[in-house]
Design an enzyme around this catalytic site. Structure first.
Site, PDB file in Angstrom:
ATOM      1  N   CYS A 173       1.903  -7.105  -9.195  1.00 20.69           N
ATOM      2  CA  CYS A 173       1.908  -6.675  -7.796  1.00 20.69           C
ATOM      3  C   CYS A 173       0.632  -7.168  -7.112  1.00 20.69           C
ATOM      4  CB  CYS A 173       1.969  -5.153  -7.751  1.00 20.69           C
ATOM      5  SG  CYS A 173       1.933  -4.498  -6.083  1.00 20.69           S
TER       6      CYS A 173
ATOM      7  N   ARG B  14       7.863  -1.398  -8.616  1.00 18.91           N
ATOM      8  CA  ARG B  14       7.380  -1.449  -7.226  1.00 18.91           C
ATOM      9  C   ARG B  14       8.606  -1.493  -6.342  1.00 18.91           C
ATOM     10  NH1 ARG B  14       6.032  -0.414  -2.887  1.00 18.91           N
ATOM     11  NH2 ARG B  14       4.587  -1.482  -1.491  1.00 18.91           N
TER      12      ARG B  14
ATOM     13  N   TYR C  55       1.329  -8.268   2.520  1.00 19.04           N
ATOM     14  CA  TYR C  55       1.112  -9.220   1.422  1.00 19.04           C
ATOM     15  C   TYR C  55       0.434 -10.506   1.886  1.00 19.04           C
ATOM     16  CZ  TYR C  55       4.058  -6.042  -1.245  1.00 19.04           C
ATOM     17  OH  TYR C  55       4.582  -4.922  -1.868  1.00 19.04           O
TER      18      TYR C  55
ATOM     19  N   HIS D  85       1.054  -0.082  14.566  1.00 15.31           N
ATOM     20  CA  HIS D  85       1.745   0.537  13.432  1.00 15.31           C
ATOM     21  C   HIS D  85       1.654  -0.356  12.199  1.00 15.31           C
ATOM     22  CE1 HIS D  85       5.649   1.802  11.321  1.00 15.31           C
ATOM     23  NE2 HIS D  85       4.809   2.801  11.188  1.00 15.31           N
TER      24      HIS D  85
ATOM     25  N   HIS E 113       4.231   8.168   4.795  1.00 11.38           N
ATOM     26  CA  HIS E 113       3.794   8.927   5.964  1.00 11.38           C
ATOM     27  C   HIS E 113       3.412  10.369   5.629  1.00 11.38           C
ATOM     28  CE1 HIS E 113       6.109   5.591   7.794  1.00 11.38           C
ATOM     29  NE2 HIS E 113       5.233   5.690   8.762  1.00 11.38           N
TER      30      HIS E 113
END
Lengths: 472, 472
Positions: free
Chosen positions: B191, B144, B328, B45, B70
């Site tokens: 970001c 974000r 990240y 996952h 999703h």
């Protein structure tokens, strides 16, 4: 025998040439029996106007004996454009013994070094030996000298440290050893010009034709610069921008020493590990590496790790040295010798992420089966190498190499990581082996060298590419 | 009407599904009236095994309402492979009102933002507006969010700072404002996924399809994290490796907050300028940007500048948060979702050198004559941008752009540099405009994006390329 053709050039005496020592009076020099007016070249002189003016009014030979980079055909060719006369036949030719070889006192060297210039002595570690050991043996460590190696008597040696408010500290070698705790740091030093020869293949650059071996790693021992500065009366912090300037005991014919500087913050930081080193891999510093004392600035271009250290001073300006002001800077590929403005670029301090393949060598033929690719990777500023990617097909597909050794303390990764990759290679294949490293701030190496080309050929850190043939 | 075909799948009650909550008992979930055994997918996952296990034994809908990523066709398609049954027709369908929209309390947003996901809300500054001003207006600053925006009452807000030896500091907003000097820092936040859409064009990646606008610059005001840590009883230095962990007040349905950490040395350093900010461009922090208090870590990936800050703790380990441990991070292009090992790569902290062209836009038609190219450039770790090279011919030839603004203090260049280049362009030409920046450590951007491709699409800092047509 027929008489030689009478020259079409006017004749001058040495005394007449000697009157032309400044741009106002024109700048004349002699080489052999030729006289040149180089006034218009003074500002274009790659070594700096001041250096050329040292020779004004006299013969070039004693200076060229020192700066042997001039002993190349294109230099004479360039000079020829400026010919304005010839020495009078009554003038004696320059006495060759007068230009005594200033390099005669240089130390003996290991014959295994790959020499890129003899005078001054510059030589690199052969690529095949570079990654045989984590610590580079002293006698195979690359040597980057700008001037003759000074002969320093350790007994009478004094390091002059100029403290605040005119106070001066004068430290003998034994005082430096006994008054300050010995600090040891394993650090890689790399010349700004490492891998320059790859850049030269794009377009010619000025500088020594280094392959991949102008880099090495040693265990350095000495006093922390921080401790010496605090002892001299400086504080942990200083308001504004300050620099710590270093002068070597090596000097040019005008008496100007090699010099460089680093920002005060780095010099005084405990975490930056800057040393006044008197040991290299557990031995006394070799003469070629700065005996008796050199600066070692981890994570920073080798040019700031001044050898044969004579003087330390704190200044509001960077070192006035030619090598700080007008060399060891990076420029855009569009900048040439006509347009370069050295004041527009910062002096190189921290170097960018770097890696190279030491085995196999370019053009090698390797047997089919399992190939072991080896190399080194390093980055400036104490940023550790976190990954090395290796490709056998010119960068289309990649594998991750194994890094040897251990992760360093964060921000203090001063030493290179050696790496290797084992991969099956089929008989008859033509491989283009490529490596690229990633450092802790996830900076990467550029794909190609052309777009980072610069007129001095420094900062050459594109992917290293090694073409190899697999035998049948 | 013909009867629907009877399902070939076994039927289960919700209670039977509810018995499958762990890999030992198998992990079952429902979506609509379908039942899935996702045991074999748990470890794969992308959001982490723990997150998926939160939904074990029950319906996916409430979680997917929160993690709107999703709601994409390929997710349902993937799920279909794991179908093992259907809910018994006696089971009522899940009550749609039960999955109340957790994003209903999000604040209103400026309609000019380019939205990349609504729930959670993620949006960027339009490229055309990005370099109009040095400071990005608050309402156009990229947002974000990983979770719904928490509704924080400033009166009852308390920041929990866990000091040494179990001491806990609980600071109200007015205490944070009054007990610590206000410190202001102009810093760019970026970001990790900025410019991800260019990476997706090489091969698909997982993540929001950011263009070049997931970056912005603001004047942040707040207490220094250093001052708060020292007040809480921590010292300037700590032996060994320590981290300062942050938790947001935004949390997932299992109650897990957003979290991240930075190394202790950066947190406590006066020179690193890390803030607990309560002001943005002279205003109270907007809700989307962390009201009432957020962390601002200059020079570091935005993901560590935790918004809606609830808790600060010092730990020997990095934050256990999913976003620190399993997101990240950067990987080699050869790593895919089957082979990825998140423990093998360091959490992104300092970002690499970056630049992009904001004007003209890709595909634009521009008039012949003088073209003005504009953009931004920035690097992580406080390393200032020293040069931006611009090419109009895809990188064959280059010019040096003019940098606006002033050079920052050394090592504290937290804000971007805007730049521009004016160049004549001939009628009818096809241009490929390219920019690349060089930072203080002479790191450069890589030429192409393929070799830095990574499965999460982070760290996309290859040359920015903008094709443009010059009209006739």
């Amino acid at each position: 025998a027929p008489a030689p053709p009478s020259s079409r050039y006017p004749r001058y005496t040495r005394e007449e040439v000697g009157r032309h020592r400044s741009p106002q009076d024109r700048v004349w020099v002699t080489h052999g029996t030729d006289v040149f007016d180089v006034t218009d070249f003074v500002e274009l002189h790659p070594g700096g106007a001041e250096k050329l003016l040292l020779a004004a009014g006299g013969a070039l030979e004693p200076f060229w004996a020192l700066y042997a980079v001039h002993n190349q055909p294109h230099v004479l060719e360039l000079l020829r454009e400026f010919k304005v006369g010839e020495l009078s036949p009554d003038e004696a030719p320059p006495d060759p013994s007068a230009a005594q070889d200033p390099f005669a006192g240089d130390p003996p060297r290991h014959p295994g070094l790959r020499i890129s210039s003899r005078k001054p002595f510059n030589a690199e570690t052969p690529a095949e030996l570079l990654t045989e050991r984590f610590l580079t043996p002293n006698e195979l460590f690359f040597t980057r000298n700008h001037l003759p190696v000074p002969a320093v008597d350790p007994g009478s040696y004094r390091l002059r440290v100029e403290g605040p408010e005119g106070r001066v500290l004068s430290l003998s070698l034994s005082e430096l050893r006994s008054r300050f705790p010995k600090h040891e740091v394993t650090a890689t030093l790399q010349c700004a010009g490492n891998r320059r020869s790859e850049m030269s293949r794009v377009r010619p650059v000025k500088g020594l034709a280094w392959d991949i071996g102008a880099i090495g790693t040693a265990r350095w021992g000495g006093a922390r610069l921080r401790d010496v500065l605090l002892h001299a009366g400086f504080g942990e912090e200083r308001d504004g921008e300050w620099h710590v300037c270093f002068e070597g005991l090596d000097a040019d014919p005008g008496g100007a020493p090699y010099g460089a500087s680093i920002p005060y913050g780095r010099a005084v930081s405990a975490g930056a590990d800057v040393l006044l080193a008197y040991e290299m891999n557990g031995e006394e510093l070799p003469r070629d590496h700065g005996f008796p004392v050199r600066v070692v600035v981890p994570g920073v271009v080798g040019a700031r790790s001044v050898k044969w250290l004579g003087r330390v001073a704190v200044s509001a300006a960077e070192s006035p040295s030619h090598w700080q002001q007008n060399d060891y800077k990076g420029f855009s590929p569009c900048v040439d010798w006509d347009s370069v403005d050295y004041s527009s670029a910062p002096a190189i301090q921290e170097l960018p992420v770097q890696s190279a393949i030491t085995h196999p060598r370019p053009g090698a033929a390797v047997p089919p089966g399992e190939l072991t690719v080896k190399g080194y990777a390093w980055s400036g500023g104490g940023r550790d190498v976190v990954r090395v990617d290796v490709s056998l097909d010119g960068g289309r597909t990649w594998s991750v190499a194994s890094l040897a050794g251990e992760r360093a303390a964060p921000g203090r990764a001063w030493a290179w990581r050696l790496w290797e990759l084992r991969a099956p290679v089929p008989a008859g294949a033509q491989l283009e082996i490529v490596c690229k490293a990633v450092d802790r701030s996830y900076n990467v190496q550029p794909d190609t060298v052309g777009p980072i080309w610069n007129l001095r050929g420094v900062l050459s850190n594109a992917w290293h590419r090694v073409p190899v043939t697999v035998t049948r």
